[in-house]
Write an enzyme that holds these catalytic residues in place. Structure first.
Site, PDB file in Angstrom:
ATOM      1  N   LEU A 178      84.476 -63.704  -7.732  1.00  0.00           N
ATOM      2  CA  LEU A 178      83.896 -63.988  -9.045  1.00  0.00           C
ATOM      3  C   LEU A 178      84.709 -64.972  -9.877  1.00  0.00           C
ATOM      4  O   LEU A 178      84.242 -65.447 -10.901  1.00  0.00           O
ATOM      5  CB  LEU A 178      83.666 -62.685  -9.806  1.00  0.00           C
ATOM      6  CG  LEU A 178      82.421 -61.937  -9.313  1.00  0.00           C
ATOM      7  CD1 LEU A 178      82.402 -60.495  -9.793  1.00  0.00           C
ATOM      8  CD2 LEU A 178      81.147 -62.648  -9.737  1.00  0.00           C
ATOM      9  N   PHE A 191      89.131 -56.439  -6.272  1.00  0.00           N
ATOM     10  CA  PHE A 191      88.821 -57.464  -5.268  1.00  0.00           C
ATOM     11  C   PHE A 191      87.676 -58.378  -5.679  1.00  0.00           C
ATOM     12  O   PHE A 191      87.536 -59.486  -5.167  1.00  0.00           O
ATOM     13  CB  PHE A 191      88.525 -56.805  -3.907  1.00  0.00           C
ATOM     14  CG  PHE A 191      87.116 -56.326  -3.705  1.00  0.00           C
ATOM     15  CD1 PHE A 191      86.199 -57.077  -2.979  1.00  0.00           C
ATOM     16  CD2 PHE A 191      86.700 -55.111  -4.222  1.00  0.00           C
ATOM     17  CE1 PHE A 191      84.902 -56.631  -2.773  1.00  0.00           C
ATOM     18  CE2 PHE A 191      85.404 -54.651  -4.020  1.00  0.00           C
ATOM     19  CZ  PHE A 191      84.501 -55.414  -3.298  1.00  0.00           C
ATOM     20  N   LYS A 192      86.865 -57.931  -6.646  1.00  0.00           N
ATOM     21  CA  LYS A 192      85.741 -58.763  -7.078  1.00  0.00           C
ATOM     22  C   LYS A 192      86.221 -60.100  -7.648  1.00  0.00           C
ATOM     23  O   LYS A 192      85.498 -61.087  -7.637  1.00  0.00           O
ATOM     24  CB  LYS A 192      84.888 -58.016  -8.113  1.00  0.00           C
ATOM     25  CG  LYS A 192      84.431 -56.618  -7.690  1.00  0.00           C
ATOM     26  CD  LYS A 192      83.407 -56.656  -6.581  1.00  0.00           C
ATOM     27  CE  LYS A 192      83.091 -55.304  -6.001  1.00  0.00           C
ATOM     28  NZ  LYS A 192      82.221 -54.451  -6.757  1.00  0.00           N
ATOM     29  N   ASP A 193      87.465 -60.124  -8.165  1.00  0.00           N
ATOM     30  CA  ASP A 193      88.022 -61.389  -8.686  1.00  0.00           C
ATOM     31  C   ASP A 193      88.082 -62.472  -7.613  1.00  0.00           C
ATOM     32  O   ASP A 193      88.005 -63.657  -7.923  1.00  0.00           O
ATOM     33  CB  ASP A 193      89.457 -61.177  -9.202  1.00  0.00           C
ATOM     34  CG  ASP A 193      89.503 -60.376 -10.484  1.00  0.00           C
ATOM     35  OD1 ASP A 193      88.587 -60.519 -11.308  1.00  0.00           O
ATOM     36  OD2 ASP A 193      90.469 -59.605 -10.665  1.00  0.00           O
TER      37      ASP A 193
END
Length: 495
Positions: free
Chosen positions: A116, A111-113
């Site tokens: 980020l 989920f960091k994508d």
């Protein structure tokens, strides 16, 4: 009127959104928070007809109002493109009566994508807006996923360098391989002998080093952060909750204005804080369900009003949540303290000195939006197995924490409100733990044999992110003790 951001520890600090993104962390160690949370100015019906990119603009224009329409749309379009393996960016999958919001379709399958992939563009735009001539050095601690997503986002981005610290023995084999094989002339990855909290504390210490800041400036550098403490990470996370609701409405699963619950597997508190901000922007969220693993510092906080990190640090199969200092909780504490920087700073000082603090009954009363619980390792594994056997749907270990806690919430409350579960990583990122949960006969296989077996089981193609690291060479092999983190930064920057 422009929306300004204040520090949670000093009332006199007031900056624009782009300045807050550039700085990452306030000079006093506080986090930037908006002076007020603006309301959505499009109806749910209008939002339900929009693409992910269009919803992103409608949400982010309100929170980042010193960006022009052209600047913001440019950042959004560069971020949410073919790097994602689905045009809808964040699909909703219905399984066993809940809606799983799949936040792992970006280039690093976590989920960091979602945030980020846009942060580098927000940062470079912010630098131009504020006439910054220095090269920006992104300094980040990771519990597994932020590191790779940040590295992928900033790799070869002109005018930046990125240095990532991770706990050498506190991430999954796939997570580590993703980081240490990262290409890019401006990327640096360092394993530390310690846990995530040690890495995060070390990074904060480097940020607060005034002497180093002076030397950096003279050498033409300045620090910024890609951790969820950066408001440029938090704002894009609000988007996918609004988008999920818009999809439910478009698909006829809810009526406009009908409330939903949101369940978030929680470590650093950023992802669930974004849902809280979405609620305050007008999204009809009934309950914010905060799911912890065996490092249940947040469960204890919501139950007792006492935040206490003085406990054994447990390494679990959901390593991105193996955290005892949930940095983003400070933004919520500041809010329930009546936006008082003085009260918040006093509590944070107590956390620093004694490892704990206690909120007042009045503050506790303002947490009624939240429900906290935790799941054990055995419960997580049982949930992965049960969901697969009942529905054929395979989830990762972090999402299993959320699903387990949601099951407990339902049993406790009888609440039948429609519920979105934030599915924060692909099961391929934690293949061994997932396959062991389904059947321990798989334990004899190698990591990449397990990947192929998971593909057969789940009928989901192996993501490109995994294919890319099968044979990739290790490019980063530095390991250091916590007290040598700053020395490594100086070595990299030749200062």
């Amino acid at each position: 009127m422009s929306l300004f951001y204040r520090s949670t520890r000093d009332d006199s600090v007031k900056v624009t959104a782009s300045q807050a993104i550039l700085k990452g962390l306030a000079a006093d160690g506080g986090l930037y928070v908006p002076e007020q949370i603006p309301a959505l100015d499009k109806s749910f019906e209008e939002l339900s007809k929009m693409s992910y990119q269009e919803v992103a603009y409608e949400v982010m224009k309100l929170m980042l109002d010193d960006f022009t329409e052209e600047e913001l749309k440019n950042c959004i379009n560069k971020a949410y493109d073919s790097k994602f393996d689905t045009k809808v960016i964040a699909p909703l999958v219905k399984a066993d009566g809940a809606y799983y919001l799949e936040l792992f379709h970006g280039s690093t399958i976590a989920f960091k994508d979602m945030a980020l992939s846009i942060l580098p563009h927000l940062l470079i735009t912010s630098a131009k807006k504020n006439n910054v001539k220095n090269e920006i050095v992104i300094l980040t601690a990771t519990s597994g996923d932020t590191g790779k997503a940040a590295l992928a986002g900033f790799a070869d981005v002109k005018g930046t360098k990125i240095i990532v610290f991770y706990p050498k023995h506190g991430v999954s084999p796939i997570q580590e391989k993703q980081m240490v094989t990262q290409k890019g002339d401006n990327t640096y990855v360092i394993g530390i002998n310690g846990n995530f909290d040690d890495a995060q504390t070390g990074v904060k210490k480097i940020f607060g080093d005034k002497e180093l800041e002076k030397v950096m400036n003279e050498a033409g550098y300045q620090f910024s952060s890609a951790n969820s403490i950066n408001i440029g990470r938090l704002v894009p996370q609000i988007v996918y909750y609004v988008y999920a609701y818009a999809r439910l409405l478009a698909d006829g699963e809810v009526k406009a204005g009908e409330a939903i619950n949101v369940v978030v597997p929680t470590g650093n508190f950023g992802n669930i804080l974004a849902a809280f901000y979405a609620k305050n922007m007008g999204l009809p969220i009934h309950k914010l369900i905060c799911a912890s693993n065996e490092n249940k510092v947040l469960y204890d906080f919501f139950t007792t009003g006492i935040y206490d990190r003085n406990r054994e640090f447990v390494l679990t199969t959901s390593p991105s949540m193996d955290i005892l200092i949930s940095s983003n909780l400070e933004r919520l504490i500041y809010r329930i303290a009546g936006n008082s920087a003085e009260k918040n700073a006093s509590l944070m000082q107590s956390l620093k000195e004694s490892g704990k603090y206690e909120i007042t009954d009045d503050m506790k009363a303002q947490l009624s939006d939240f429900y906290g619980n935790y799941a054990t390792e055995a419960e997580d594994a049982a949930m992965i197995k049960k969901l697969y056997e009942d529905t054929g749907y395979v989830i990762d270990t972090h999402t299993a924490v959320a699903a387990s806690v949601y099951e407990k919430y339902q049993k406790e409350t009888g609440d039948t409100t429609k519920t979105v579960i934030a599915s924060t990583a692909s099961p391929y990122k934690f293949t061994r733990s997932v396959m062991d949960a389904i059947d321990n006969k798989y334990d004899v296989m190698s990591d990449f044999e397990l990947v192929d077996e998971l593909s057969k089981l789940s009928k989901v193609k192996v993501p490109q992110a995994i294919e890319d690291i099968r044979t990739a060479p290790v490019l980063h092999d530095t390991i250091c003790d916590v007290d040598k983190m700053c020395d490594n930064v100086k070595r990299i920057l030749h200062i």
